[in-house]
Design a protein around this motif. Structure first.
Motif, short mmCIF file in Angstrom:
data_model
loop_
_atom_site.label_atom_id
_atom_site.label_comp_id
_atom_site.label_asym_id
_atom_site.label_seq_id
_atom_site.Cartn_x
_atom_site.Cartn_y
_atom_site.Cartn_z
N GLN A 143 70.54 -25.44 -4.63
CA GLN A 143 70.60 -25.36 -6.49
C GLN A 143 70.92 -24.29 -6.90
O GLN A 143 71.46 -23.88 -8.06
CB GLN A 143 70.03 -26.46 -7.48
N THR A 144 69.28 -23.20 -6.51
CA THR A 144 69.71 -21.95 -6.95
C THR A 144 70.78 -21.50 -6.97
O THR A 144 71.36 -20.20 -7.70
CB THR A 144 68.12 -20.99 -5.89
N GLY A 147 73.46 -23.02 -8.96
CA GLY A 147 73.32 -23.03 -10.53
C GLY A 147 73.42 -21.28 -10.48
O GLY A 147 73.74 -21.67 -11.84
N ASN A 151 75.62 -22.25 -14.03
CA ASN A 151 74.66 -22.24 -15.03
C ASN A 151 73.95 -21.01 -15.93
O ASN A 151 74.26 -21.18 -16.94
CB ASN A 151 73.41 -23.23 -15.31
N SER A 152 73.67 -19.72 -14.95
CA SER A 152 73.30 -18.85 -15.80
C SER A 152 74.13 -18.20 -16.11
O SER A 152 74.48 -17.64 -17.04
CB SER A 152 72.25 -18.72 -14.64
N GLY A 176 79.67 -22.84 -5.74
CA GLY A 176 79.54 -23.29 -7.25
C GLY A 176 80.46 -22.58 -7.37
O GLY A 176 81.12 -23.11 -8.38
N GLY A 285 68.30 -21.74 -9.96
CA GLY A 285 69.84 -21.72 -10.89
C GLY A 285 69.52 -22.54 -12.09
O GLY A 285 70.96 -23.04 -12.74
N ASP A 286 68.48 -22.02 -13.21
CA ASP A 286 68.70 -22.92 -14.29
C ASP A 286 69.28 -23.75 -14.77
O ASP A 286 69.65 -24.62 -15.58
CB ASP A 286 69.35 -21.66 -15.54
N ALA A 287 68.73 -24.68 -13.56
CA ALA A 287 69.46 -26.04 -13.62
C ALA A 287 68.16 -27.40 -13.52
O ALA A 287 66.25 -27.04 -13.95
CB ALA A 287 70.17 -26.23 -11.56
N PHE A 292 71.97 -31.31 -12.59
CA PHE A 292 72.64 -30.84 -11.72
C PHE A 292 72.98 -31.20 -10.36
O PHE A 292 73.96 -31.38 -9.30
CB PHE A 292 72.31 -29.01 -11.50
#
Ligand code: CXF
Ligand code: ZN
Length: 338
Positions: A143-144, A147, A151-152, A176, A285-287, A292
């Motif tokens: 996710q980090t 994301g 996301n970021s 991603g 990851g700003d998730a 997410f």
């Protein structure tokens, strides 16, 4: 809720806590990429039922300014809830051994254990058709990385990206970025088998920093002058310096790596001003894990996000061997199986 753990990834943060790189009290039950089956729920739980398959992620309060704006990774209560080792509410211990308090509640799960206690906030229900044993890393490392790109940095079709470090986080950023249509993605990584995997996962090209005395120049040549975005997963100041300089005007660098305690950003401010570029640290990851994790799981089912290629399974009993294999760089993402 009480969860029977079936699998748990090992993340660099577990290792950083064990070695004291990260300020966590010892002794502690680590593990924060757990997946399992819900056995029991408390009165206040409404969206999860016994028998549900779940991925455990980080905890957040749901009430602070950032949580209310759907940015739970920046919860004002993140450290007490995820790293402190004791109950955020009153600092008490949840685990004892021979009558002595042991730290636990790590990321509100402590999943290096056959059972974990988690809150609804950090428990994400997933489809039962997914391979539950290996799903845990979606809750943190994967996710980090993914994301950060999605996301970021909000990578769009046509954007270019340079990723420094081809470990679990860096290769997740690559997957991603490709899942959302990134154009050129370059991976800078010394380990040959990781560079080969990066190519298999859709990298445009890779660079071996050990075989190149000027990575910036090599990257400029490969990219045709620079990239829109960069992601650093190494935390090494000399690497971050290159990542800052490879950005095209209006570019942004996402910082994910754990740096040495005394490190400062190696950036020339005039050079940053000249290009209008920026750098920011990104947590998880700003998730929002509730949104997410199912998104990454869908991509996986559609064949767009083959995170299983990063994973090697180990029996829980072989936790030390698994940790050492990852420290040596032999394994990208070890997952303990219970
Ligand atoms: C951590 C990284 C360091 C800051 C807190 C969150 N993420 C997970 O391993
Ligand atoms: Zn982690």
């Amino acid at each position: 809720m009480l969860i029977r753990v079936v699998g748990c990834g090992i993340c660099h943060t577990d290792e950083a806590c064990r070695t004291g790189e990260f300020p966590t009290a010892m002794p502690i039950v680590l593990g924060h990429e757990g997946s399992g089956i819900v056995e029991a729920i408390g009165d206040a739980v409404t969206g999860v039922e016994p028998g549900d398959h779940v991925v455990l992620s980080f905890d957040s309060c749901g009430e602070c300014q950032n949580c209310k704006q759907d940015q739970p990774a920046y919860c004002f209560d993140f450290y007490p809830r995820n790293i402190s080792g004791t109950r955020a509410s009153d600092g008490s211990a949840t685990v004892t051994q021979n009558g002595e308090a042991i730290n636990a509640v790590f990321f509100c799960q402590s999943s290096f254990a056959t059972y974990a206690v988690a809150r609804e906030a950090n428990t994400v229900v997933i489809d039962k058709s997914l391979p539950l044993e290996i799903m845990g890393p979606l809750g943190c490392g994967i996710q980090t990385g993914a994301g950060a790109a999605v996301n970021s940095l909000a990578i769009k079709p046509g954007d270019s990206l340079a990723i420094f470090g081809g470990g679990a986080v860096g290769l997740s950023a690559l997957m991603g970025a490709k899942a959302v249509g990134a154009d050129k993605v370059f991976v800078i990584e010394p380990n040959a088998s990781r560079r080969a995997l990066a190519m298999e996962l859709g990298a445009t090209d890779t660079i071996d920093p050990m075989a190149n005395d000027n990575v910036l120049e090599a990257l400029q040549t490969l990219s045709g002058g620079g990239v829109n975005y960069a992601i650093d997963t190494t935390g090494i100041p000399s690497v971050v310096a290159v990542a800052m300089e490879i950005l095209l005007p209006k570019g942004m660098l996402g910082l994910l790596g754990v740096p040495p305690a005394e490190a400062t950003l190696p950036a020339n401010m005039m050079s940053m001003l000249g290009r209008g570029v920026g750098a920011k640290y990104i947590i998880e990851g700003d998730a929002d894990p509730q949104e997410f994790i199912p998104r990454m799981a869908n991509w996986y089912q559609e064949g767009k996000f083959p995170f299983d290629k990063l994973i090697q399974k180990f029996a829980f009993e072989d936790i030390n061997e698994a940790a050492n294999a990852s420290i040596r760089g032999d394994v990208i993402k070890p997952v303990l199986i219970f």
